[in-house]
Design an enzyme around this catalytic site. Structure first.
Site, short mmCIF file in Angstrom:
data_model
loop_
_atom_site.label_atom_id
_atom_site.label_comp_id
_atom_site.label_asym_id
_atom_site.label_seq_id
_atom_site.Cartn_x
_atom_site.Cartn_y
_atom_site.Cartn_z
N VAL A 1 31.73 52.35 15.73
CA VAL A 1 31.73 52.97 14.33
C VAL A 1 31.90 52.03 13.24
O VAL A 1 31.37 52.71 12.11
CB VAL A 1 32.96 54.03 14.42
CG1 VAL A 1 32.86 55.22 15.41
CG2 VAL A 1 34.17 53.11 14.53
N THR B 1 46.06 57.45 29.12
CA THR B 1 44.97 57.01 29.00
C THR B 1 44.85 55.67 28.88
O THR B 1 45.79 54.87 28.59
CB THR B 1 44.42 57.74 27.65
OG1 THR B 1 45.26 57.53 26.45
CG2 THR B 1 44.29 59.38 27.75
N TYR C 1 55.18 52.56 18.48
CA TYR C 1 54.07 53.13 17.86
C TYR C 1 53.37 52.37 16.96
O TYR C 1 52.33 52.26 16.47
CB TYR C 1 54.12 54.54 17.73
CG TYR C 1 52.81 55.20 17.56
CD1 TYR C 1 51.72 55.08 18.50
CD2 TYR C 1 52.33 56.02 16.58
CE1 TYR C 1 50.68 55.92 18.68
CE2 TYR C 1 51.28 56.80 16.52
CZ TYR C 1 50.34 56.66 17.61
OH TYR C 1 49.20 57.37 17.63
N SER D 1 40.07 59.82 29.85
CA SER D 1 40.28 59.98 28.59
C SER D 1 40.27 61.39 27.91
O SER D 1 39.73 62.30 28.48
CB SER D 1 39.35 59.29 27.63
OG SER D 1 37.76 59.64 28.08
N ILE D 2 40.93 61.57 26.85
CA ILE D 2 41.12 62.77 26.16
C ILE D 2 39.79 63.51 25.71
O ILE D 2 39.51 64.69 25.95
CB ILE D 2 42.05 62.90 24.92
CG1 ILE D 2 43.51 62.63 25.25
CG2 ILE D 2 42.00 64.28 24.11
CD1 ILE D 2 44.56 62.36 24.33
N LYS E 1 47.86 57.40 11.58
CA LYS E 1 47.69 58.92 11.83
C LYS E 1 48.09 59.77 10.76
O LYS E 1 47.61 60.74 10.81
CB LYS E 1 48.41 59.07 13.33
CG LYS E 1 47.87 58.44 14.57
CD LYS E 1 46.51 58.86 14.75
CE LYS E 1 45.90 58.35 16.08
NZ LYS E 1 44.74 59.05 16.61
#
Length: 264
Positions: free
Chosen positions: A75, A203, A165, A29-30, A172
């Protein structure tokens, strides 16, 4: 964690800094690239994991980086968010760096047409991928008494239509706009805010995008560098943004994509 001689020579520019990295899912993962890079240049880390299934993959990584704070974080669960920041406050009494590397959209919202996106799918994508940045930043603000850096992850689809996307493009775009507003609002307190826009990476999050392998192949053929970027390169860029070397930078979207975004 093994290090090359070049890595050992990196200046410890984040020594004494306390960094919360949200979004490590596994060693591909980033967020993991960011955590490794920041630890390598001296930062002390707090890491989170999404759920018990994810904990199996993330806990060994947290041990590897000697993270003193390692807690669950969904979250959308305010109880977990409260507990995380209470733990950071009790353990460190401050926070210098926040890396927000999480995104989510239900499959039907991600793979369908934007115009057909169901309301609940859009709201879920916006809450997890964008609003959570605002929530975490608001909680981090009082802990960044001596200034700090907040970094989130975007993608080219925020500014250009990227096939398959879906609803994440508009989400985003909202995230990048939020970065600019946060930069203005938090700048007087010495808190800098950035979005980083990596090129496509293999990922777990990317696995939900249809024909993603074909997208990566196009980047390899077309990007000026003729290759994909790595999580280590994204992490190094984030470590730079959090360092004194980037003290005059804020509100930016920094592309780490081998130059792919400059192509018409």
């Amino acid at each position: 964690m093994s290090e090359s001689s070049d890595e050992r020579r990196l200046p410890p520019v984040l020594t004494g800094r306390k960094a919360l990295v949200v979004g490590v899912a596994n060693d591909r993962s980033i967020a993991w690239g960011c955590a490794q890079a920041m630890r390598r240049v001296g930062a002390e880390l707090a890491l989170t994991y999404l759920n018990e299934k994810a904990r199996l993959h993330v806990e060994p990584l947290a041990r590897q980086l000697e993270a003193p704070v390692f807690m669950p974080l969904e979250v959308r669960d305010s109880t977990q968010v409260d507990a995380l920041f209470e733990a950071i406050s009790n353990h460190w009494g401050k926070l210098d760096i926040l890396v927000h590397s999480i995104a989510f959209a239900p499959r039907e919202a991600l793979q369908g047409r934007v115009i057909d996106c169901p309301r609940d799918g859009f709201l879920a994508a916006m809450e997890v991928s964008c609003w959570s940045l605002l929530d975490l930043a608001r909680r981090a603000e009082p802990l960044m008494r001596e200034g700090g850096t907040i970094i989130t992850m975007s993608y080219l689809g925020a500014n250009e239509v990227v096939e398959n996307y879906g609803i994440m493009g508009p989400v985003k775009a909202a995230l990048e706009s939020a970065v600019r507003y946060l930069a203005v609002e938090l700048g007087p307190k010495g808190i800098r805010v950035h979005a980083v826009s990596p090129g496509p990476l293999a990922t777990r999050a990317a696995s939900g995008i249809r024909d993603f392998d074909e997208l990566m192949e196009r980047v390899v053929v077309s990007a000026p560098t003729r290759r994909l970027v790595t999580i280590e390169e994204v992490g190094a860029a984030c470590a730079f943004l959090a360092s004194p070397y980037a003290a005059a930078m804020t509100g930016e979207t920094l592309y780490i994509d081998g130059g792919f975004h400059i192509l018409a």
